[in-house]
Design a protein around this motif. Structure first.
Motif, PDB file in Angstrom:
ATOM      1  N   GLU A  65       7.286  17.987  -1.420  1.00  0.00           N
ATOM      2  CA  GLU A  65       6.991  18.766  -2.613  1.00  0.00           C
ATOM      3  C   GLU A  65       5.282  19.607  -3.086  1.00  0.00           C
ATOM      4  N   VAL A  66       4.217  18.127  -2.643  1.00  0.00           N
ATOM      5  CA  VAL A  66       3.242  18.576  -2.156  1.00  0.00           C
ATOM      6  C   VAL A  66       2.134  20.340  -1.524  1.00  0.00           C
ATOM      7  N   TYR A  67       3.329  20.168  -0.481  1.00  0.00           N
ATOM      8  CA  TYR A  67       3.360  21.063   0.644  1.00  0.00           C
ATOM      9  C   TYR A  67       4.037  22.716  -0.103  1.00  0.00           C
ATOM     10  N   ARG A  68       4.714  22.273  -0.194  1.00  0.00           N
ATOM     11  CA  ARG A  68       5.713  23.295  -1.442  1.00  0.00           C
ATOM     12  C   ARG A  68       4.500  24.196  -2.304  1.00  0.00           C
ATOM     13  N   ALA A  69       4.055  22.669  -3.399  1.00  0.00           N
ATOM     14  CA  ALA A  69       2.950  23.926  -4.262  1.00  0.00           C
ATOM     15  C   ALA A  69       2.054  23.963  -3.551  1.00  0.00           C
ATOM     16  N   ALA A  70       1.923  24.364  -2.335  1.00  0.00           N
ATOM     17  CA  ALA A  70       0.540  24.865  -1.984  1.00  0.00           C
ATOM     18  C   ALA A  70       0.457  25.838  -0.681  1.00  0.00           C
ATOM     19  N   GLY A  71       2.083  25.897  -1.192  1.00  0.00           N
ATOM     20  CA  GLY A  71       2.154  27.207  -0.215  1.00  0.00           C
ATOM     21  C   GLY A  71       1.933  26.929   1.096  1.00  0.00           C
ATOM     22  N   ALA A 127       1.166  -0.958  -0.103  1.00  0.00           N
ATOM     23  CA  ALA A 127      -0.157  -0.343  -0.320  1.00  0.00           C
ATOM     24  C   ALA A 127       1.125   1.118   0.098  1.00  0.00           C
ATOM     25  N   SER A 128       2.181   1.317   0.555  1.00  0.00           N
ATOM     26  CA  SER A 128       2.754   2.377   0.746  1.00  0.00           C
ATOM     27  C   SER A 128       3.063   2.806  -0.743  1.00  0.00           C
ATOM     28  N   LEU A 129       3.517   1.940  -1.748  1.00  0.00           N
ATOM     29  CA  LEU A 129       3.770   2.007  -3.442  1.00  0.00           C
ATOM     30  C   LEU A 129       2.741   2.624  -3.930  1.00  0.00           C
ATOM     31  N   THR A 130       1.519   2.457  -4.111  1.00  0.00           N
ATOM     32  CA  THR A 130       0.297   2.223  -4.443  1.00  0.00           C
ATOM     33  C   THR A 130      -0.053   4.120  -3.684  1.00  0.00           C
ATOM     34  N   HIS A 131       0.232   4.100  -2.585  1.00  0.00           N
ATOM     35  CA  HIS A 131      -0.254   5.549  -1.643  1.00  0.00           C
ATOM     36  C   HIS A 131       0.619   6.919  -2.229  1.00  0.00           C
ATOM     37  N   ARG A 132       1.992   6.639  -2.785  1.00  0.00           N
ATOM     38  CA  ARG A 132       2.517   7.255  -3.290  1.00  0.00           C
ATOM     39  C   ARG A 132       2.557   7.775  -4.357  1.00  0.00           C
ATOM     40  N   GLN A 133       1.988   6.800  -5.218  1.00  0.00           N
ATOM     41  CA  GLN A 133       1.740   7.050  -6.243  1.00  0.00           C
ATOM     42  C   GLN A 133       0.643   7.575  -6.699  1.00  0.00           C
ATOM     43  N   LEU A 134      -0.647   7.976  -5.556  1.00  0.00           N
ATOM     44  CA  LEU A 134      -1.412   8.237  -5.731  1.00  0.00           C
ATOM     45  C   LEU A 134      -1.190   9.437  -6.015  1.00  0.00           C
ATOM     46  N   GLY A 135       0.423   9.793  -4.830  1.00  0.00           N
ATOM     47  CA  GLY A 135      -0.171  11.278  -4.210  1.00  0.00           C
ATOM     48  C   GLY A 135       0.446  11.638  -5.410  1.00  0.00           C
ATOM     49  N   TRP A 136       1.277  11.067  -6.083  1.00  0.00           N
ATOM     50  CA  TRP A 136       1.592  12.279  -7.511  1.00  0.00           C
ATOM     51  C   TRP A 136       0.700  12.528  -8.863  1.00  0.00           C
ATOM     52  N   ARG A 177      -1.157  15.201  -6.966  1.00  0.00           N
ATOM     53  CA  ARG A 177       0.171  16.530  -7.187  1.00  0.00           C
ATOM     54  C   ARG A 177      -0.216  16.493  -8.832  1.00  0.00           C
ATOM     55  N   GLU A 178      -0.593  15.923  -9.365  1.00  0.00           N
ATOM     56  CA  GLU A 178      -0.700  16.097 -11.153  1.00  0.00           C
ATOM     57  C   GLU A 178      -1.758  17.379 -11.225  1.00  0.00           C
ATOM     58  N   LEU A 179      -2.733  17.210 -10.532  1.00  0.00           N
ATOM     59  CA  LEU A 179      -3.567  17.602 -11.076  1.00  0.00           C
ATOM     60  C   LEU A 179      -3.976  18.545 -10.220  1.00  0.00           C
ATOM     61  N   ASN A 180      -3.589  19.088  -9.418  1.00  0.00           N
ATOM     62  CA  ASN A 180      -3.285  19.747  -8.048  1.00  0.00           C
ATOM     63  C   ASN A 180      -4.430  20.270  -7.181  1.00  0.00           C
ATOM     64  N   SER A 181      -5.042  19.262  -6.928  1.00  0.00           N
ATOM     65  CA  SER A 181      -5.074  18.474  -5.875  1.00  0.00           C
ATOM     66  C   SER A 181      -4.392  18.437  -4.609  1.00  0.00           C
ATOM     67  N   PHE A 182      -4.101  18.939  -4.009  1.00  0.00           N
ATOM     68  CA  PHE A 182      -3.534  18.757  -3.217  1.00  0.00           C
ATOM     69  C   PHE A 182      -3.133  18.443  -2.060  1.00  0.00           C
ATOM     70  N   ASP A 183      -4.859  18.471  -0.850  1.00  0.00           N
ATOM     71  CA  ASP A 183      -4.726  17.832  -0.329  1.00  0.00           C
ATOM     72  C   ASP A 183      -5.001  16.766   0.308  1.00  0.00           C
ATOM     73  N   LYS A 184      -5.817  16.149  -1.615  1.00  0.00           N
ATOM     74  CA  LYS A 184      -5.990  14.056  -1.464  1.00  0.00           C
ATOM     75  C   LYS A 184      -3.841  13.453  -1.513  1.00  0.00           C
ATOM     76  N   ALA A 185      -3.456  14.618  -2.693  1.00  0.00           N
ATOM     77  CA  ALA A 185      -2.060  14.361  -2.619  1.00  0.00           C
ATOM     78  C   ALA A 185      -1.049  14.044  -1.382  1.00  0.00           C
ATOM     79  N   ALA A 186      -1.245  14.999  -0.584  1.00  0.00           N
ATOM     80  CA  ALA A 186      -0.555  15.664   0.858  1.00  0.00           C
ATOM     81  C   ALA A 186      -1.785  13.964   2.506  1.00  0.00           C
ATOM     82  N   HIS A 187      -2.965  13.820   1.343  1.00  0.00           N
ATOM     83  CA  HIS A 187      -3.415  12.495   2.146  1.00  0.00           C
ATOM     84  C   HIS A 187      -2.456  11.253   1.990  1.00  0.00           C
ATOM     85  N   ALA A 188      -2.625  11.076   1.096  1.00  0.00           N
ATOM     86  CA  ALA A 188      -1.746  10.205   0.354  1.00  0.00           C
ATOM     87  C   ALA A 188      -0.231  10.012   0.698  1.00  0.00           C
TER      88      ALA A 188
END
Length: 170
Positions: free
Chosen positions: A110-116, A67-76, A79-90
């Protein structure tokens, strides 16, 4: 071997062939989480984001131990979709499962940085840097601090009704 071929073709930019291999891997072993993750990666590159998300959800259901690998992929993906809350959660889910996963810590920063959210970005980059001593601490932290400073100054400038200032990128 077919999953590996899909990953190689994906990395080479031959997404049509990568898709064929990933689909074949799933046809042969539809309960293989790595095959579903490979398909998701190809779908991201094909800009078929909803299909990628669906493939990753299938991988999560099939392989809780990976699941760690899959969550990481979901995070990226998020992130690509600029859905920062969901990315950070993943990414938080990924590091919760595997706190030694440098890539997930980096993704979270990276997600936190992109979200400011620069303070959170600095907190998240710290574990990544302690796990990977070969990474350039000054450059990564400097980038986050630079962007935080730029964000604050640009916000103040905008409040004065000034023209937008360009972001300096070396």
């Amino acid at each position: 071997a077919i999953v590996l071929a899909a990953c190689v073709m994906d990395a080479a930019g031959n997404y049509a062939k990568a898709s064929e291999y990933a689909e074949r891997a799933i046809a042969l072993a539809d309960r293989s989480a790595p095959a579903w993750r490979a398909l998701a990666q190809v779908r991201v590159h094909q800009l078929r984001h909803e299909d990628a998300r669906s493939a990753l959800e299938t991988a999560l259901a099939l392989d809780p131990s990976g699941a760690s690998l899959t969550h990481r992929q979901l995070g990226w993906l998020f992130r690509e979709l600029n859905s920062f809350d969901k990315a950070a959660h993943a990414f938080r889910a990924a590091v919760g499962i595997d706190p030694q996963d440098v890539s997930s810590w980096y993704g979270l920063a990276e997600v936190y940085r992109a979200a400011g959210q620069f303070t959170d970005a600095l907190r998240a980059i710290k574990p990544a840097l302690s796990l990977r001593e070969d990474w350039n601490d000054q450059r990564l932290r400097g980038q986050i601090i630079h962007e935080q400073t730029y964000h604050i100054l640009n916000k103040k400038w905008s409040n004065l009704n000034g023209d937008p200032q360009p972001l300096y990128t070396p």
